[in-house]
Design an enzyme around this catalytic site. Structure first.
Site, mmCIF file in Angstrom:
data_model
loop_
_atom_site.group_PDB
_atom_site.id
_atom_site.type_symbol
_atom_site.label_atom_id
_atom_site.label_comp_id
_atom_site.label_asym_id
_atom_site.label_seq_id
_atom_site.Cartn_x
_atom_site.Cartn_y
_atom_site.Cartn_z
ATOM 1 N N ASP A 1 -2.556 8.091 -3.242
ATOM 2 C CA ASP A 1 -3.877 8.694 -3.377
ATOM 3 C C ASP A 1 -4.322 9.252 -2.037
ATOM 4 O O ASP A 1 -3.661 9.055 -1.016
ATOM 5 C CB ASP A 1 -4.890 7.650 -3.857
ATOM 6 C CG ASP A 1 -5.105 6.529 -2.835
ATOM 7 O OD1 ASP A 1 -4.156 6.247 -2.068
ATOM 8 O OD2 ASP A 1 -6.199 5.945 -2.807
ATOM 9 N N HIS B 1 -6.146 -19.443 12.597
ATOM 10 C CA HIS B 1 -7.488 -19.933 12.268
ATOM 11 C C HIS B 1 -8.214 -18.972 11.336
ATOM 12 O O HIS B 1 -8.752 -19.385 10.301
ATOM 13 C CB HIS B 1 -8.315 -20.138 13.537
ATOM 14 C CG HIS B 1 -9.765 -20.373 13.237
ATOM 15 N ND1 HIS B 1 -10.276 -21.626 13.000
ATOM 16 C CD2 HIS B 1 -10.807 -19.500 13.064
ATOM 17 C CE1 HIS B 1 -11.556 -21.521 12.705
ATOM 18 N NE2 HIS B 1 -11.911 -20.240 12.742
ATOM 19 N N ASP C 1 -7.929 -7.450 0.649
ATOM 20 C CA ASP C 1 -7.103 -7.471 1.854
ATOM 21 C C ASP C 1 -7.892 -6.838 2.979
ATOM 22 O O ASP C 1 -8.801 -6.047 2.738
ATOM 23 C CB ASP C 1 -5.796 -6.696 1.653
ATOM 24 C CG ASP C 1 -6.015 -5.196 1.804
ATOM 25 O OD1 ASP C 1 -5.641 -4.638 2.852
ATOM 26 O OD2 ASP C 1 -6.578 -4.569 0.881
ATOM 27 N N GLY D 1 0.640 4.206 1.324
ATOM 28 C CA GLY D 1 0.589 5.174 2.412
ATOM 29 C C GLY D 1 -0.608 6.095 2.308
ATOM 30 O O GLY D 1 -0.852 6.903 3.201
ATOM 31 N N GLY D 2 -1.376 5.985 1.228
ATOM 32 C CA GLY D 2 -2.548 6.844 1.061
ATOM 33 C C GLY D 2 -3.582 6.647 2.150
ATOM 34 O O GLY D 2 -4.236 7.606 2.567
ATOM 35 N N GLY E 1 -11.132 3.767 -0.995
ATOM 36 C CA GLY E 1 -12.103 4.664 -0.400
ATOM 37 C C GLY E 1 -13.405 4.019 0.008
ATOM 38 O O GLY E 1 -14.387 4.715 0.265
ATOM 39 N N ASP F 1 0.864 -1.172 0.000
ATOM 40 C CA ASP F 1 0.000 0.000 0.000
ATOM 41 C C ASP F 1 0.908 1.231 0.000
ATOM 42 O O ASP F 1 1.977 1.223 0.589
ATOM 43 C CB ASP F 1 -0.897 -0.022 1.243
ATOM 44 C CG ASP F 1 -1.921 1.088 1.250
ATOM 45 O OD1 ASP F 1 -2.004 1.835 0.261
ATOM 46 O OD2 ASP F 1 -2.642 1.209 2.253
ATOM 47 N N GLN G 1 -11.109 6.419 -6.848
ATOM 48 C CA GLN G 1 -11.696 7.066 -5.682
ATOM 49 C C GLN G 1 -13.054 7.670 -6.069
ATOM 50 O O GLN G 1 -13.597 7.327 -7.101
ATOM 51 C CB GLN G 1 -10.740 8.121 -5.120
ATOM 52 C CG GLN G 1 -9.509 7.557 -4.437
ATOM 53 C CD GLN G 1 -9.831 6.860 -3.110
ATOM 54 O OE1 GLN G 1 -10.924 6.964 -2.562
ATOM 55 N NE2 GLN G 1 -8.855 6.110 -2.603
#
Length: 376
Positions: free
Chosen positions: A146, A340, A271, A94-95, A221, A92, A194
Protein backbone atom coordinates in the site's frame (compact mmCIF):
# COMPACT_ATOMS: atom_id res chain seq x y z
CA UNK A 1 -5.11 -18.80 10.42
CA UNK A 2 -8.08 -18.77 12.77
CA UNK A 3 -9.39 -16.12 15.17
CA UNK A 4 -11.71 -16.60 18.09
CA UNK A 5 -13.15 -13.96 20.42
CA UNK A 6 -13.32 -15.32 23.95
CA UNK A 7 -14.51 -12.29 25.92
CA UNK A 8 -16.02 -8.86 25.27
CA UNK A 9 -15.82 -5.95 27.72
CA UNK A 10 -19.26 -4.54 28.49
CA UNK A 11 -18.00 -0.99 29.09
CA UNK A 12 -16.11 -0.63 25.80
CA UNK A 13 -15.49 -2.37 22.47
CA UNK A 14 -12.42 -4.17 23.84
CA UNK A 15 -12.26 -7.92 23.26
CA UNK A 16 -9.98 -10.76 24.29
CA UNK A 17 -9.33 -13.38 21.65
CA UNK A 18 -6.84 -15.81 20.17
CA UNK A 19 -5.18 -16.01 16.76
CA UNK A 20 -3.89 -19.43 15.72
CA UNK A 21 -1.07 -19.72 13.17
CA UNK A 22 1.23 -22.44 11.90
CA UNK A 23 3.89 -21.32 14.39
CA UNK A 24 1.66 -21.06 17.44
CA UNK A 25 -1.20 -19.20 19.04
CA UNK A 26 -1.34 -15.49 19.90
CA UNK A 27 -3.51 -14.19 22.72
CA UNK A 28 -5.07 -10.82 21.90
CA UNK A 29 -4.87 -7.96 22.49
CA UNK A 30 -1.19 -8.28 21.65
CA UNK A 31 1.83 -6.05 21.11
CA UNK A 32 4.33 -7.25 18.49
CA UNK A 33 8.00 -6.24 18.93
CA UNK A 34 9.50 -4.87 15.73
CA UNK A 35 12.39 -6.87 14.30
CA UNK A 36 12.95 -4.85 11.13
CA UNK A 37 16.04 -6.61 9.80
CA UNK A 38 15.34 -10.03 11.30
CA UNK A 39 16.24 -8.95 14.82
CA UNK A 40 14.60 -6.96 17.59
CA UNK A 41 17.42 -4.49 18.23
CA UNK A 42 19.59 -5.26 21.30
CA UNK A 43 17.42 -8.23 22.31
CA UNK A 44 18.29 -11.93 22.01
CA UNK A 45 15.60 -14.37 20.84
CA UNK A 46 15.93 -16.21 24.15
CA UNK A 47 15.10 -12.98 25.99
CA UNK A 48 12.16 -12.33 23.68
CA UNK A 49 10.72 -15.71 24.63
CA UNK A 50 11.67 -16.15 28.26
CA UNK A 51 11.88 -12.61 29.68
CA UNK A 52 9.62 -10.48 27.49
CA UNK A 53 7.13 -13.28 26.71
CA UNK A 54 6.69 -12.10 23.11
CA UNK A 55 4.22 -14.20 21.13
CA UNK A 56 4.90 -12.76 17.66
CA UNK A 57 7.50 -10.43 16.14
CA UNK A 58 7.71 -8.38 12.96
CA UNK A 59 10.10 -8.40 10.03
CA UNK A 60 10.27 -5.85 7.23
CA UNK A 61 10.08 -6.79 3.57
CA UNK A 62 12.07 -3.80 2.33
CA UNK A 63 14.99 -4.26 4.69
CA UNK A 64 15.19 -8.06 4.46
CA UNK A 65 14.95 -7.92 0.67
CA UNK A 66 17.96 -5.59 0.51
CA UNK A 67 19.97 -7.29 3.25
CA UNK A 68 20.64 -10.17 3.77
CA UNK A 69 18.67 -10.83 0.56
CA UNK A 70 16.15 -13.43 -0.52
CA UNK A 71 18.63 -16.05 -1.74
CA UNK A 72 20.16 -16.48 1.70
CA UNK A 73 16.79 -16.43 3.50
CA UNK A 74 15.43 -19.09 1.17
CA UNK A 75 18.59 -21.18 1.48
CA UNK A 76 18.16 -21.07 5.27
CA UNK A 77 14.56 -22.29 4.96
CA UNK A 78 12.81 -18.98 5.66
CA UNK A 79 13.19 -16.28 8.26
CA UNK A 80 12.14 -18.54 11.15
CA UNK A 81 15.07 -20.84 10.46
CA UNK A 82 17.45 -17.99 9.62
CA UNK A 83 16.96 -16.05 12.86
CA UNK A 84 16.03 -18.94 15.18
CA UNK A 85 12.57 -17.62 16.10
CA UNK A 86 10.05 -20.48 16.08
CA UNK A 87 6.95 -18.45 16.98
CA UNK A 88 4.76 -16.43 14.57
CA UNK A 89 6.21 -13.67 12.37
CA UNK A 90 4.38 -10.85 10.57
CA UNK A 91 6.02 -8.95 7.72
CA UNK A 92 5.26 -5.37 6.75
CA UNK A 93 5.09 -5.13 2.96
CA UNK A 94 7.41 -2.16 2.51
CA UNK A 95 4.53 0.29 2.06
CA UNK A 96 5.72 2.33 5.02
CA UNK A 97 9.11 2.73 3.33
CA UNK A 98 7.25 4.16 0.34
CA UNK A 99 6.14 6.85 2.79
CA UNK A 100 9.36 7.31 4.75
CA UNK A 101 11.82 7.27 1.81
CA UNK A 102 9.98 9.96 -0.14
CA UNK A 103 13.20 11.49 -1.43
CA UNK A 104 14.43 8.33 -3.17
CA UNK A 105 11.31 6.77 -4.73
CA UNK A 106 8.79 7.25 -7.53
CA UNK A 107 5.24 5.94 -7.26
CA UNK A 108 3.48 4.77 -10.41
CA UNK A 109 0.54 2.48 -11.13
CA UNK A 110 2.94 -0.39 -11.77
CA UNK A 111 4.51 -0.03 -8.34
CA UNK A 112 7.28 1.89 -6.59
CA UNK A 113 10.77 2.43 -7.96
CA UNK A 114 13.23 3.24 -5.18
CA UNK A 115 16.92 3.50 -4.43
CA UNK A 116 18.51 1.35 -1.77
CA UNK A 117 19.57 3.26 1.34
CA UNK A 118 22.54 0.85 1.50
CA UNK A 119 24.25 1.25 -1.89
CA UNK A 120 22.00 3.47 -4.03
CA UNK A 121 20.98 0.64 -6.37
CA UNK A 122 17.56 0.93 -8.04
CA UNK A 123 14.73 -1.54 -7.35
CA UNK A 124 11.05 -1.92 -8.18
CA UNK A 125 8.36 -3.12 -5.77
CA UNK A 126 5.04 -4.16 -7.30
CA UNK A 127 2.02 -5.74 -5.60
CA UNK A 128 2.98 -9.01 -7.27
CA UNK A 129 6.65 -9.21 -6.37
CA UNK A 130 6.01 -8.01 -2.81
CA UNK A 131 3.76 -11.06 -2.38
CA UNK A 132 6.53 -13.24 -3.80
CA UNK A 133 9.11 -11.67 -1.48
CA UNK A 134 6.94 -12.28 1.59
CA UNK A 135 6.36 -15.87 0.45
CA UNK A 136 10.14 -16.31 0.40
CA UNK A 137 10.61 -14.66 3.79
CA UNK A 138 8.01 -17.11 5.09
CA UNK A 139 5.97 -14.85 7.39
CA UNK A 140 2.88 -16.32 9.01
CA UNK A 141 1.03 -13.06 8.29
CA UNK A 142 1.77 -11.11 5.11
CA UNK A 143 0.69 -7.53 4.55
CA UNK A 144 -0.75 -5.92 1.43
CA UNK A 145 1.40 -3.48 -0.56
CA UNK A 146 0.00 0.00 0.00
CA UNK A 147 0.95 3.65 0.10
CA UNK A 148 1.02 5.24 3.54
CA UNK A 149 -0.04 8.84 2.98
CA UNK A 150 1.82 11.61 4.83
CA UNK A 151 0.15 13.91 7.33
CA UNK A 152 -1.09 16.40 6.51
CA UNK A 153 -2.14 15.76 2.93
CA UNK A 154 -4.98 17.27 0.95
CA UNK A 155 -8.18 15.37 0.23
CA UNK A 156 -7.37 14.83 -3.46
CA UNK A 157 -4.00 13.26 -2.72
CA UNK A 158 -5.47 11.05 0.00
CA UNK A 159 -8.31 9.90 -2.28
CA UNK A 160 -6.03 9.12 -5.23
CA UNK A 161 -3.59 7.28 -2.98
CA UNK A 162 -6.37 5.24 -1.36
CA UNK A 163 -7.83 4.29 -4.75
CA UNK A 164 -4.41 3.18 -5.98
CA UNK A 165 -3.90 1.19 -2.77
CA UNK A 166 -7.23 -0.53 -3.48
CA UNK A 167 -6.16 -1.38 -7.05
CA UNK A 168 -2.86 -2.68 -5.73
CA UNK A 169 -4.79 -4.75 -3.19
CA UNK A 170 -6.70 -6.61 -5.90
CA UNK A 171 -3.38 -7.44 -7.55
CA UNK A 172 -1.92 -8.57 -4.21
CA UNK A 173 -4.89 -10.85 -3.60
CA UNK A 174 -4.67 -12.36 -7.07
CA UNK A 175 -0.97 -13.13 -6.66
CA UNK A 176 -1.38 -14.42 -3.10
CA UNK A 177 -4.24 -16.72 -4.09
CA UNK A 178 -2.39 -18.18 -7.08
CA UNK A 179 0.81 -18.95 -5.12
CA UNK A 180 1.70 -21.12 -2.13
CA UNK A 181 4.15 -20.96 0.72
CA UNK A 182 7.62 -22.39 0.21
CA UNK A 183 8.24 -24.07 3.54
CA UNK A 184 5.34 -26.45 4.08
CA UNK A 185 2.99 -24.30 6.19
CA UNK A 186 0.13 -21.92 5.50
CA UNK A 187 0.53 -18.16 5.35
CA UNK A 188 -2.24 -15.60 5.66
CA UNK A 189 -2.78 -12.15 4.15
CA UNK A 190 -4.08 -8.88 5.65
CA UNK A 191 -5.35 -5.94 3.54
CA UNK A 192 -4.75 -2.40 4.85
CA UNK A 193 -7.28 0.41 5.29
CA UNK A 194 -6.05 3.84 4.22
CA UNK A 195 -7.70 7.27 3.75
CA UNK A 196 -5.66 9.64 5.94
CA UNK A 197 -7.81 11.54 8.46
CA UNK A 198 -10.80 12.00 6.14
CA UNK A 199 -13.86 10.14 7.52
CA UNK A 200 -15.46 9.67 4.09
CA UNK A 201 -12.30 8.08 2.71
CA UNK A 202 -11.74 5.91 5.78
CA UNK A 203 -15.33 4.67 5.55
CA UNK A 204 -14.97 3.90 1.85
CA UNK A 205 -11.65 2.12 2.37
CA UNK A 206 -12.87 0.10 5.36
CA UNK A 207 -15.91 -1.06 3.40
CA UNK A 208 -13.73 -2.05 0.43
CA UNK A 209 -11.29 -3.95 2.65
CA UNK A 210 -14.14 -5.70 4.49
CA UNK A 211 -15.59 -6.86 1.15
CA UNK A 212 -12.40 -8.77 0.35
CA UNK A 213 -13.21 -11.36 3.02
CA UNK A 214 -9.64 -12.02 4.14
CA UNK A 215 -8.70 -13.66 7.45
CA UNK A 216 -7.64 -10.41 9.14
CA UNK A 217 -7.48 -6.69 8.42
CA UNK A 218 -5.11 -3.84 9.18
CA UNK A 219 -5.47 -0.09 9.65
CA UNK A 220 -2.59 1.91 8.21
CA UNK A 221 -1.70 5.55 7.69
CA UNK A 222 -2.12 6.59 11.34
CA UNK A 223 0.47 7.56 13.95
CA UNK A 224 2.23 9.61 11.25
CA UNK A 225 1.94 12.98 12.98
CA UNK A 226 -1.81 13.49 13.27
CA UNK A 227 -3.34 14.54 16.62
CA UNK A 228 -4.26 11.64 18.87
CA UNK A 229 -7.91 12.68 18.71
CA UNK A 230 -7.87 12.14 14.93
CA UNK A 231 -6.16 8.78 15.34
CA UNK A 232 -8.83 7.63 17.76
CA UNK A 233 -11.69 8.96 15.63
CA UNK A 234 -10.43 7.20 12.48
CA UNK A 235 -9.71 3.99 14.39
CA UNK A 236 -13.19 3.90 15.88
CA UNK A 237 -14.83 4.60 12.54
CA UNK A 238 -12.88 1.81 10.84
CA UNK A 239 -13.30 -0.74 13.64
CA UNK A 240 -17.06 -0.25 13.50
CA UNK A 241 -16.99 -1.27 9.81
CA UNK A 242 -14.40 -4.06 9.71
CA UNK A 243 -15.80 -7.55 10.45
CA UNK A 244 -16.14 -8.28 14.14
CA UNK A 245 -14.98 -11.89 13.73
CA UNK A 246 -11.60 -10.99 12.18
CA UNK A 247 -8.53 -9.65 14.00
CA UNK A 248 -7.87 -5.92 13.59
CA UNK A 249 -4.27 -4.72 13.44
CA UNK A 250 -3.45 -1.02 13.98
CA UNK A 251 -0.08 -0.49 12.36
CA UNK A 252 2.70 1.52 14.00
CA UNK A 253 0.83 2.44 17.21
CA UNK A 254 2.09 3.57 19.64
CA UNK A 255 2.45 4.91 23.19
CA UNK A 256 1.10 2.82 26.08
CA UNK A 257 -1.84 5.23 26.40
CA UNK A 258 -2.52 4.99 22.64
CA UNK A 259 -2.62 1.22 22.89
CA UNK A 260 -5.11 1.14 25.77
CA UNK A 261 -7.37 3.70 24.10
CA UNK A 262 -7.37 1.74 20.83
CA UNK A 263 -7.97 -1.59 22.58
CA UNK A 264 -11.09 0.09 23.93
CA UNK A 265 -12.11 0.86 20.33
CA UNK A 266 -11.81 -2.78 19.21
CA UNK A 267 -8.20 -3.18 18.03
CA UNK A 268 -6.51 -6.54 18.65
CA UNK A 269 -2.93 -6.19 17.38
CA UNK A 270 -0.28 -3.46 17.65
CA UNK A 271 3.34 -2.83 16.73
CA UNK A 272 5.69 0.10 17.18
CA UNK A 273 9.44 0.80 17.26
CA UNK A 274 8.90 3.16 20.20
CA UNK A 275 9.76 0.80 23.08
CA UNK A 276 13.14 -0.21 21.62
CA UNK A 277 14.04 3.10 19.93
CA UNK A 278 13.19 5.10 23.04
CA UNK A 279 15.02 2.59 25.22
CA UNK A 280 18.26 3.14 23.33
CA UNK A 281 17.88 6.87 24.01
CA UNK A 282 17.23 6.38 27.72
CA UNK A 283 13.43 6.77 27.74
CA UNK A 284 11.76 4.14 29.93
CA UNK A 285 8.06 3.26 30.06
CA UNK A 286 6.80 2.22 33.49
CA UNK A 287 3.50 1.47 35.17
CA UNK A 288 3.76 4.88 36.90
CA UNK A 289 4.71 6.96 33.83
CA UNK A 290 7.74 7.64 31.61
CA UNK A 291 11.28 8.08 32.93
CA UNK A 292 14.13 9.88 31.17
CA UNK A 293 16.89 7.87 32.77
CA UNK A 294 19.54 10.36 31.63
CA UNK A 295 18.21 13.00 34.03
CA UNK A 296 20.59 13.73 36.90
CA UNK A 297 17.74 13.21 39.40
CA UNK A 298 18.17 9.43 38.95
CA UNK A 299 21.96 9.44 39.47
CA UNK A 300 21.80 8.12 43.04
CA UNK A 301 18.34 6.51 42.92
CA UNK A 302 18.73 2.85 43.83
CA UNK A 303 15.02 2.07 43.54
CA UNK A 304 13.84 -0.26 40.74
CA UNK A 305 13.15 1.17 37.26
CA UNK A 306 9.52 0.19 37.79
CA UNK A 307 7.98 -0.69 41.19
CA UNK A 308 6.12 -3.50 39.43
CA UNK A 309 9.08 -4.49 37.26
CA UNK A 310 9.50 -7.93 38.81
CA UNK A 311 6.13 -8.87 37.28
CA UNK A 312 7.34 -8.45 33.70
CA UNK A 313 11.15 -8.87 33.66
CA UNK A 314 13.21 -11.52 35.41
CA UNK A 315 16.09 -9.29 36.55
CA UNK A 316 15.31 -5.91 38.15
CA UNK A 317 17.92 -3.15 37.99
CA UNK A 318 18.02 0.19 39.75
CA UNK A 319 17.54 3.54 38.06
CA UNK A 320 21.04 4.57 39.15
CA UNK A 321 22.69 1.53 37.58
CA UNK A 322 20.82 1.84 34.29
CA UNK A 323 21.56 5.57 34.17
CA UNK A 324 25.26 4.81 34.68
CA UNK A 325 25.20 2.35 31.76
CA UNK A 326 23.29 4.65 29.42
CA UNK A 327 25.42 7.71 30.19
CA UNK A 328 28.58 5.59 29.81
CA UNK A 329 27.26 4.33 26.44
CA UNK A 330 27.62 0.74 27.55
CA UNK A 331 25.88 -1.69 25.21
CA UNK A 332 24.32 -3.44 28.19
CA UNK A 333 22.39 -0.25 28.95
CA UNK A 334 20.55 -0.39 25.62
CA UNK A 335 19.90 -4.09 26.17
CA UNK A 336 18.46 -3.70 29.68
CA UNK A 337 16.36 -0.69 28.66
CA UNK A 338 15.00 -2.48 25.57
CA UNK A 339 14.08 -5.62 27.53
CA UNK A 340 12.43 -3.47 30.18
CA UNK A 341 10.33 -1.46 27.71
CA UNK A 342 9.25 -4.49 25.69
CA UNK A 343 8.51 -6.43 28.87
CA UNK A 344 6.36 -3.54 30.03
CA UNK A 345 4.43 -3.35 26.75
CA UNK A 346 3.73 -7.09 26.81
CA UNK A 347 2.73 -6.84 30.47
CA UNK A 348 0.39 -3.97 29.65
CA UNK A 349 -1.55 -5.85 26.95
CA UNK A 350 -1.65 -8.95 29.14
CA UNK A 351 -3.14 -6.88 31.97
CA UNK A 352 -5.61 -5.39 29.50
CA UNK A 353 -6.64 -8.91 28.51
CA UNK A 354 -7.14 -9.91 32.15
CA UNK A 355 -9.41 -6.92 32.72
CA UNK A 356 -11.39 -7.64 29.56
CA UNK A 357 -11.92 -11.22 30.74
CA UNK A 358 -13.00 -9.92 34.16
CA UNK A 359 -15.20 -7.23 32.56
CA UNK A 360 -13.29 -4.46 34.37
CA UNK A 361 -11.30 -3.08 31.44
CA UNK A 362 -13.09 0.24 30.97
CA UNK A 363 -12.56 1.46 34.55
CA UNK A 364 -8.97 0.12 34.65
CA UNK A 365 -8.11 1.82 31.35
CA UNK A 366 -9.45 5.16 32.57
CA UNK A 367 -7.29 4.87 35.69
CA UNK A 368 -4.14 3.79 33.81
CA UNK A 369 -4.10 6.25 30.88
CA UNK A 370 -3.36 9.40 32.98
CA UNK A 371 -0.59 7.56 34.85
CA UNK A 372 0.99 6.22 31.66
CA UNK A 373 0.91 9.68 30.08
CA UNK A 374 2.79 11.38 32.95
CA UNK A 375 6.51 12.19 33.10
CA UNK A 376 8.28 11.18 36.31
Amino acid sequence: MHFKINNQDSGSKARAGAVSTAHGDIETPIFMPVGTAGTVKAVHQRELKDDIKAQIILGNTYHLYLRPGLDLIEKAGGLHKFNGWDKPILTDSGGYQVYSLSGTRKIKEEGVKFKSHIDGSTHLFTPENVMDIQRTIGADIMMAFDECTPYPCDFGYARNSMEMTHRWLKRCIKRFDETEGKYGYDQTFFPIVQGSTYPDLRKQSAEFIAEQGREGNAIGGLSVGEPHEDMYAMTELVCDILPNDKPRYLMGVGTPANILECIALGVDMFDCVMPTRNARNGMLFTSEGTVNIRNKKWENDLSPIDPNGDTFVDTVYSKAYLRHLIVSKEILGAQIASIHNLGFYLWLVKEARKHIVNNTFHAWKNKMVPKLSSRL
